[in-house]
Enzyme design. Sequence first.
Site, short mmCIF file in Angstrom:
data_model
loop_
_atom_site.label_atom_id
_atom_site.label_comp_id
_atom_site.label_asym_id
_atom_site.label_seq_id
_atom_site.Cartn_x
_atom_site.Cartn_y
_atom_site.Cartn_z
N GLY A 154 0.85 -1.18 0.00
CA GLY A 154 0.00 0.00 0.00
C GLY A 154 0.88 1.23 0.00
O GLY A 154 2.04 1.17 0.40
N THR A 155 0.34 2.34 -0.44
CA THR A 155 1.20 3.51 -0.61
C THR A 155 0.83 4.69 0.28
O THR A 155 1.13 4.65 1.47
CB THR A 155 1.27 3.90 -2.09
#
Length: 289
Positions: A59-60
């Site tokens: 995830g960012t």
Amino acid sequence: MEHTPRNAGFALPAAYMSTMTSSFIDFLKAEAPDLLPRARVENMPAVPGGGSAFEPPHGTTIVASTFNGGVLIAGDRRATTGNTIASRDLEKVYVTDAYSAVGIAGTAGIALELVRLYTVELAHYEKIEGVSLSLDGKANKLANMVKGNLDGALAGLAVLPLFVGYDIDADDPKRAGRIVSFDVTGGRYEENAGYHAIGSGAVYAKSSLKKLYDPEADADTAVRTAIEALYDAADDDTATGGPDLVRRIYPTVVTITAEHGAVMLPQEETASIAESVVRERSERPGQLG
């Protein structure tokens, strides 16, 4: 005729009925340690030289900011594996109880397990004790869970949450929103600037927030600011997904106030704001970043 009790043969072990601990995680450690996120790390195949045998999705970017009377957290929807998009619509922001929410960055699978377990931990504590944890208690619980994944972090499977909550015991309700960040060792840090960001696009998102953040803003303005920060991050960071108008994929946003508690904004609302941001930026391309 002999009567057989309806639940004969199905009695739960005594440990399942015990109220000796209000921690669901401690219960799992004793009764089912294989269900903890760390068990997945321990069972992963190793490769020569350390690390794991594959590269899981990550995830960012997550952003958070306080506003007049509350706090919010927002995240983009992209997950990546190396330079490949693994998911375009991953949910990375979650309501964890009535007055708190968590956004996740890092190894997606383990992060999702961690935040779900954390949500159960808070609910279990409240059911056993009859009261919810204090905001500091909630942050400390999450810090301990992050620390429990230290072996995973050292193997390249780090998880970094961002915690936001509304402190119902605060002296000033207008300044009761709080943001807490963590490092992989479980260290917790109060973000007193009023905004913060984590993930691959954090440096760009924080630069945007630094220019746009207003502690006196209302919730609507703060939501727009957060979406603009995610837009700016996506403009420079390939691992951060911007608003996808074709697929109708937009950032996830949770606001927390004394009146309404933690509320996930409807997609229709975030879509309207995101489309407005994109439209405004397209009208002044010289200021895109």
